[in-house]
Write an enzyme that holds these catalytic residues in place. Structure first.
Site, PDB file in Angstrom:
ATOM      1  CE  LYS A  80      -3.924   2.053   2.558  1.00 55.67           C
ATOM      2  NZ  LYS A  80      -4.839   1.939   3.805  1.00 55.67           N
ATOM      3  CB  SER A 155      -7.889   3.882   2.677  1.00 57.99           C
ATOM      4  OG  SER A 155      -7.026   3.219   3.698  1.00 57.99           O
ATOM      5  CB  SER A 179      -8.188   1.003   5.821  1.00 63.77           C
ATOM      6  OG  SER A 179      -8.941   2.213   5.701  1.00 63.77           O
TER       7      SER A 179
END
Length: 491
Positions: A80, A155, A179
């Site tokens: 990420k 997210s 997330s």
């Protein structure tokens, strides 16, 4: 699609260790897969082909030299874009850090490299990890491989989508309010939030410092546990890092895979199985509860009455911390700089930079947080939210005196169409309704696929006491042993 991209991380590691394939072959297969499908999925913001192949060659050379390597050596991983990676663009999904190449690696990235995993690149995310759909990235929307017209969660939707699209067997996410777990649920993958402080935040671009927790994403529970073992553990560079070893999550996952939960007592959170969840989600959850009962688990209903206040408390605490953390993005030290023509004051340059660099959701949360921390309002808003956080922690403590772990649906609904909720922030925030309490408490939580609703994945959440991460892996692996894994339609 190559057979190598269909394999689990455990299977790939076994083939590489046995000399049946090489790390370079595995890496090339995944890079080819990314090239074939990512124009439709948009899971990646940056693919580091040269770096990945170089790392893979190093693994092969070390193995050829007779070195003993870790259990995930040669396995590709997607990271990420919230974690600093030396020399590789790290944007946090924001224009304000466009093109920034950090001079150092985050601790988790260092541990991934030391373990011999191969970093494929950086995955898309909601800007500064603020969002539940990966629609708030400054670099475009990520699409759910199950239905390209739907969101992959957020997210960390890029990491989850990369797994579901078979672009990577492993991924790293971060979980501030869900997330990791929420994207896992809506993409049919596994997402685990470790105990807060159980994984290092050093090099993680901060959103909410008392909540942010990096963690593993995978397609199977065992793969997630193996990755958790690699990235977890104490880090003296993180003041909130717990000076204890990681619980034996791999052994717990293997025990759970035997399908025996005799002696395990699970609590259904009654506040999360009533109104608010779609019928199809509740149906899949109840079927999973029946499956867990057949595996020997004792199921009881547990009330956590203060969980209903978690959402409003979170949306005061997290924005307050973000308004403080994001003050460093001022156009002076790194990243974007707008309006510096020699005729403007520093304050004007900072204002223009932030106006151009931050997206609408980030601005919204900064304003909420700044207001909540302002003179005369601190006690009424931020102070009260912290008191609610204490009540939620007491609910968890009381619940874990009765049961070994808590279970609930991970999300109230399956993946929704892209654009369906962007005009209504409150409806977007509801995506994390069931995941936020765990972040406020600081304990571990995992989402594991538990069924389908209208052809879309549903996740079951398992929550455990702090530093009892192994409990959630055991239960998750047991459920997986009977429910199986889920494959999206071919891209």
């Amino acid at each position: 699609m190559s057979d190598l991209t269909r394999m689990t991380a455990t299977e790939i590691a076994g083939l590489v260790a046995g000399g049946e394939t090489s790390a370079v072959e595995v890496t090339r297969a995944h890079l080819d897969r990314i090239a074939a499908v990512d124009d439709r999925v948009h899971a990646f913001l940056h693919v580091d082909s040269a770096g990945a192949l170089a790392a893979a060659r190093q693994v092969d050379d070390r193995r050829a030299a007779g070195e003993q390597l870790g259990p995930l050596a040669g396995v590709p991983v997607a990271v990420k874009d919230v974690l600093a990676t030396k020399g590789v663009p790290t944007t946090v999904g924001s224009k304000i850090l466009q093109g920034w190449r950090p001079p150092y690696d985050a601790t988790i990235v260092q541990r991934l490299r030391a373990a011999g995993t191969v970093m494929l690149g950086k995955t898309n995310m909601d800007e500064f990890a603020m969002g539940s759909s990966t629609e708030y990235s400054a670099y475009g929307v990520t699409h759910n491989p199950w239905d390209l017209d739907r969101i992959p969660g957020g997210s960390g939707g890029g990491s989850a989508a990369a797994l579901a699209a078979y672009e990577a067997p492993l991924a790293i996410g971060s979980d501030t309010g869900g997330s990791i777990r929420q994207p896992g649920a809506v993409t049919g993958t596994v997402g685990a939030k470790p105990t807060y402080g159980g994984t290092s935040r050093y090099g993680l671009v901060a959103f909410s410092s008392s909540l942010d927790t990096p963690g593993p994403c995978a397609r199977t529970v065992l793969d997630a546990a193996l990755l958790h073992e690699v990235i977890g553990g104490h880090d003296p560079r993180d003041s909130t890092s717990i000076p204890q070893p990681v619980p034996d999550v791999v052994a717990a996952a293997k025990l759970g895979a035997t399908g025996d939960l005799t002696g395990v007592k699970l609590g259904i959170v009654s506040e999360f199985t009533g109104e608010g969840a779609e019928p199809g989600v509740l149906a899949a959850f109840r079927e999973s509860v029946d499956a867990l009962t057949k595996l020997g688990a004792e199921i009881v209903e547990v009330s956590c009455p203060n969980f209903k206040y978690a959402l409003p408390a979170y949306y005061l605490i997290a924005p307050s911390e973000c308004s403080s953390n994001l003050a460093r993005f001022d156009g002076v030290r790194f990243g974007l700089r707008v309006g510096d023509d020699g005729n403007r004051s520093l304050e004007e340059v900072m204002s223009l930079t932030r106006e151009a660099g931050f997206g609408p959701e980030v601005k919204r949360r900064i304003m909420i947080g700044t207001y909540a921390l302002s003179s005369g309002y601190y006690d009424a808003y931020y102070g009260q939210a912290q008191k609610v956080r204490t009540l939620i922690t007491r609910d968890f403590t009381a619940a874990f005196e009765q049961v070994d772990a808590l279970i609930s649906p991970t999300t109230p609904f399956v993946a929704f169409p892209i654009g369906a909720r962007t005009s209504d922030p409150y409806q977007m925030y509801l995506a994390d309704l069931f995941t936020i309490p765990t972040n406020l408490y600081g304990g571990p939580g995992i989402s594991v696929p538990c069924g389908l609703s209208d052809g879309l994945p549903v996740g079951l959440q398992i929550m455990a006491p702090t530093m009892a991460d192994d409990r959630m892996y055991r239960v998750a692996a047991a459920l997986e042993s009977v429910v199986g894994t889920f494959t999206p339609p071919a891209l």
